[in-house]
Design an enzyme around this catalytic site. Structure first.
Site, PDB file in Angstrom:
ATOM      1  N   ASP A  17       0.843  -1.194   0.000  1.00  0.00           N
ATOM      2  CA  ASP A  17       0.000   0.000   0.000  1.00  0.00           C
ATOM      3  C   ASP A  17       0.882   1.249   0.000  1.00  0.00           C
ATOM      4  O   ASP A  17       1.639   1.489   0.946  1.00  0.00           O
ATOM      5  CB  ASP A  17      -0.899  -0.018   1.240  1.00  0.00           C
ATOM      6  N   ASP A 107      -3.421   2.455  -5.759  1.00  0.00           N
ATOM      7  CA  ASP A 107      -2.250   2.532  -4.887  1.00  0.00           C
ATOM      8  C   ASP A 107      -2.067   1.337  -3.962  1.00  0.00           C
ATOM      9  O   ASP A 107      -1.264   1.400  -3.030  1.00  0.00           O
ATOM     10  CB  ASP A 107      -2.294   3.817  -4.053  1.00  0.00           C
ATOM     11  N   GLU A 108      -2.766   0.242  -4.201  1.00  0.00           N
ATOM     12  CA  GLU A 108      -2.586  -0.918  -3.327  1.00  0.00           C
ATOM     13  C   GLU A 108      -2.931  -2.201  -4.055  1.00  0.00           C
ATOM     14  O   GLU A 108      -3.745  -2.216  -4.987  1.00  0.00           O
ATOM     15  CB  GLU A 108      -3.423  -0.798  -2.048  1.00  0.00           C
TER      16      GLU A 108
END
Length: 402
Positions: A17, A107-108
């Site tokens: 993350d 983003d993860e």
């Protein structure tokens, strides 16, 4: 395609993350912002650096409230092209690390590194190299959690932030999980947390001791069983790769200034134009249009409508979206609107459309293709709708994938 592997005793699931993604990209690209409290987005906070979070700034907090908490904050406009470029670079590293990657948002992602021990080392060694590569090649901080289940890996990354690495060693799951506050569990929001607090439940351990039957009576059968299973570290889901998105969407923060009906309609039109092109580029069709609104009093409203047949036609999506907006306009005039979002859901592949005989000439699809080609060649603003002339609509925030 779904890839599964046999149950292993080792902790081999990684949750990677990026830390304060949008704000970190801004600090990476502008060294003058490093070490300063940074807020991305003016009307609504889209992201905040850890320096700003230390003052209590959170997403999606209204910009005015965030600036009151942190008067020294530097507010920057979002640059979504830069964020997409950074996300693509990070995901290239993910896919180079493991063949089994499940993206959760820009983003993860989850990575399954089971079976890579002989060629890549232990999960901790793999995660250490992954973090080093993201820092060196993309210039961003990233936190990685490692556990036997997706849920625990995600909790581990949250606890390990910022810029950390945390492994939940196999066999120690309950020792790690039970002291944590109940809000760490998926499905526990402010309302559920308040209900649990009224029952004397503040930690995950308290919740597990309350028992499944008690939780079902307090919260309802589905929620009670779900939370009890998580409190006992039960999560049978596998890391999946190759999943098709179930929806695409976009939203635009409007701020708290007064807005005319024409302003709001123009914002919706701009969003529909972009989503229509994204839909055709992905060779998908949608069945349902969902309108989401947030009001000045922080209340929310959702409206949706489905087509008889799936489509990728901008004119058809536009007609439905405008109809939903017309229905909601009395609420907007009464309560004000700070955010407008649109999602296209129930997606399917384009070749699933049932063709019909052309009894009547309809060139809507050809027009969409021509406009897409013009924008690809000459830029997004090469051709636009009259309602958008003189308006700027570049600040819409992409919604997280389902």
């Amino acid at each position: 395609m779904r890839i599964e592997r046999k149950e292993r005793a080792d902790a081999t699931i990684l949750h990677a993350d990026l830390d304060s993604f949008y704000a970190s990209v801004e600090q990476r690209d502008n060294p003058a912002l490093r070490g300063l409290p940074v807020i991305v987005g003016g009307g609504v906070v889209l992201a905040a650096s850890y320096e700003a979070k230390a003052f209590g700034v959170r997403t999606p907090m209204p910009g005015r409230e965030a600036r009151a908490l942190c008067p020294r904050a530097v507010v920057v406009r979002p640059r979504f092209e830069a964020y997409v470029e950074a996300s693509n670079a990070v995901f290239d590293i993910f896919r180079d690390t493991s063949p089994i990657v499940e993206g959760i948002s820009v983003d993860e992602a989850f990575l399954d590194v089971g079976g890579l021990a002989r060629i890549s080392g232990s999960p901790v060694e793999i995660a250490t190299r992954l973090r080093a590569r993201v820092a060196a090649e993309v210039g961003l901080p990233i936190t990685v959690g490692i556990a036997r289940t997706k849920f625990l890996a995600k909790v581990a990354s949250a606890v390990g932030k910022p810029d950390g690495l945390l492994e939940v060693v196999a066999g120690t799951e309950l020792d790690f999980l039970h002291p944590l506050p109940v809000r760490r569990l998926w499905g526990v929001g402010a309302i559920t947390e308040a209900k649990l607090a009224d029952a004397g439940i503040s930690t995950v351990g308290d919740l597990s001791r309350f028992g499944e039957h008690g939780l079902c009576s307090l919260l309802g059968g589905g929620v009670g069983r779900h939370l009890y299973a998580l409190s006992m570290a039960r999560d049978p889901r596998r890391v999946e790769t190759g999943r098709r998105r179930r929806s695409i969407g976009s939203q635009r923060a409007l701020g708290r200034r007064p807005k005319s009906d024409a302003d709001i309609e123009a914002t919706l039109v701009a969003i529909v134009d972009r989503l229509g092109k994204r839909l055709r580029t992905a060779e998908r069709v949608c069945r349902t249009v969902v309108l989401r609104l947030r009001f000045d009093d922080f209340g929310r409203a959702t409206r949706s409508r489905s087509f008889l047949e799936s489509t990728d036609r901008t004119d058809m999506i536009m007609a439905v979206a405008r109809g939903l907006l017309d229905d909601a306009m009395p609420l907007i005039r009464d309560r004000g609107c700070t955010l407008i979002g649109l999602s296209l859901t129930n997606l399917d592949d384009h070749d699933s459309i049932q063709l019909t005989l052309p009894f009547e000439a309809d060139h809507g699809a050809e027009l969409d293709i021509a406009m897409d080609q013009l924008r690809d060649r000459f830029g997004r603003d090469a051709v636009t709708r009259a309602v958008l002339v003189g308006r700027h609509h570049g600040d819409d925030a992409p919604m997280l994938p389902d």
